[in-house]
Design an enzyme around this catalytic site. Structure first.
Site, PDB file in Angstrom:
ATOM      1  N   ALA A 107       0.768  -1.055  -0.193  1.00 24.82           N
ATOM      2  CA  ALA A 107      -0.231  -0.124   0.026  1.00 24.82           C
ATOM      3  C   ALA A 107       0.958   1.173   0.133  1.00 24.82           C
ATOM      4  O   ALA A 107       2.008   1.107   0.492  1.00 24.82           O
ATOM      5  CB  ALA A 107      -0.946  -0.156   1.224  1.00 24.82           C
ATOM      6  N   GLY A 118       0.735  -5.114   1.040  1.00 27.37           N
ATOM      7  CA  GLY A 118      -0.598  -5.067   0.233  1.00 27.37           C
ATOM      8  C   GLY A 118      -0.393  -5.933  -1.203  1.00 27.37           C
ATOM      9  O   GLY A 118      -1.393  -6.344  -1.836  1.00 27.37           O
ATOM     10  N   GLU A 168      -0.703  -9.204  -0.301  1.00 27.42           N
ATOM     11  CA  GLU A 168      -1.958  -9.540   0.089  1.00 27.42           C
ATOM     12  C   GLU A 168      -2.950  -9.664  -1.390  1.00 27.42           C
ATOM     13  O   GLU A 168      -3.783 -10.249  -1.412  1.00 27.42           O
ATOM     14  CB  GLU A 168      -2.610  -8.454   0.883  1.00 27.42           C
ATOM     15  N   GLU A 194       4.961  -5.110   7.441  1.00 26.06           N
ATOM     16  CA  GLU A 194       3.852  -4.042   7.895  1.00 26.06           C
ATOM     17  C   GLU A 194       4.609  -4.001   9.169  1.00 26.06           C
ATOM     18  O   GLU A 194       4.601  -2.500   9.810  1.00 26.06           O
ATOM     19  CB  GLU A 194       2.673  -4.473   8.145  1.00 26.06           C
TER      20      GLU A 194
END
Ligand code: CO8
Length: 258
Positions: free
Chosen positions: A64, A109, A112, A132
């Site tokens: 992200a 992300g 993910e 993260e």
């Protein structure tokens, strides 16, 4: 909707979706997530397999967008996580197979996103990780849910607590990806896999996906009952009549997806 960060190609039943934000190694900001969401709900009707990959040679998706997340408060963090989780759930529940062709960094992300796809194949240059906790957050696009399902709790907790980045061969060893190819072969292999799927009955593939996805979180009796119900549904399709007639008459089946 016009897309600034997504490139789409269609070839005979296969749609290739490339995330393209070269300045940030394809990191996902909320604009890209909204484009992805729109793109998924307007997929070309002829699409029977979706391949998701990253533009360029270096990165699938490097996570992200940290510059967007840096100043979020609790409520905004919640909303950003929810947006990503919704988009990834939409990928997971598409009624067609989705292949992630992981061409480079798949971090945070990005890992993910790959995990929301049905199948992951990787370039030998790909790198995976959930870094993260090193940024003071946890995986927020459903990584704590999907990673243990795919690699088991031990490997998932090791990856998430250490934040370590693993190479494609290690990802293969722990079952995070199905296969590893030389970078120049990756897309060819993804398309080859998609083409094998195109030979089969679309409704049957869709029902098999539903049975696997929904059955996984049920107890054995409920999962088997679900499969039984979906198996029965196959016999209401003309593809089942066609597939079995073709077998019995020693000819190639021609499915119409009905
Ligand atoms: N966000 C924003 N920008 C990024 C990101 C990112 N995730 N990754 C790379 N970039 C940018 C860099 O800042 C750099 O920009 P600039 O040229 O302006 O300085 C550019 O991309 C190129 O990156 P590098 O110079 O760092 O390239 P390197 O080859 O040296 O390194 C790496 C590549 C290893 C991929 C490195 O860029 C890196 O570590 N990136 C961050 C990876 C990361 O930590 N990802 C996880 C992010 S957190 C996340 O995904 C949480 C998901 C759930 C969110 C829930 C919301 C609440």
């Amino acid at each position: 909707m016009e897309y600034n960060f997504i490139k789409i190609e269609h070839t005979q039943g296969i749609t290739i979706l490339k995330i393209s934000a070269p300045k940030s190694l394809n990191a996902l900001n909320s604009t890209i997530l909204k484009e992805l969401s729109d793109c998924l709900s307007h997929l070309d009707a002829a699409t029977r397999v979706l391949i998701i990959t990253g533009d360029g040679e270096k990165s699938f998706v490097a996570g992200a967008d940290i510059s967007e997340m840096a100043h979020l408060n609790e409520a905004q963090g919640y909303e950003f996580g929810r947006l990503g989780a919704q988009v990834f759930r939409a990928i997971e529940t598409l009624p067609i197979p989705v292949i992630a062709a992981v061409n480079g960094f798949a971090l945070g992300g990005g890992c993910e996103l790959a995990m929301a796809c049905d199948i992951r194949i990787a370039s030998s240059k790909a790198k995976f990780g959930q870094p993260e906790v090193g940024l003071g957050i946890i995986p927020g696009f459903s990584g704590t849910y999907r990673l243990p399902k795919i690699v088991g709790q031990g490997h998932a907790k090791e990856m998430i607590y250490t934040g370590k980045v693993i190479r494609a061969d290690e990802a293969l060893r722990i079952g995070l990806v199905n296969a590893v190819y030389e970078p120049e072969q990756l897309m060819e292999k993804a398309v080859e896999m998609a083409q094998m799927m195109l030979h089969n009955a679309p409704v049957a593939i869709s029902l098999a996906k539903q049975s696997i996805n929904e059955g996984y979180d049920l107890d054995a009796d409920a999962a088997i009952a679900l499969e039984n119900k979906l198996f029965g549904k196959c016999f209401a399709t003309s593809d089942q009549k066609e597939g079995m007639d073709a077998f019995l008459n020693k000819r190639q089946a021609e499915f119409n997806g009905k």
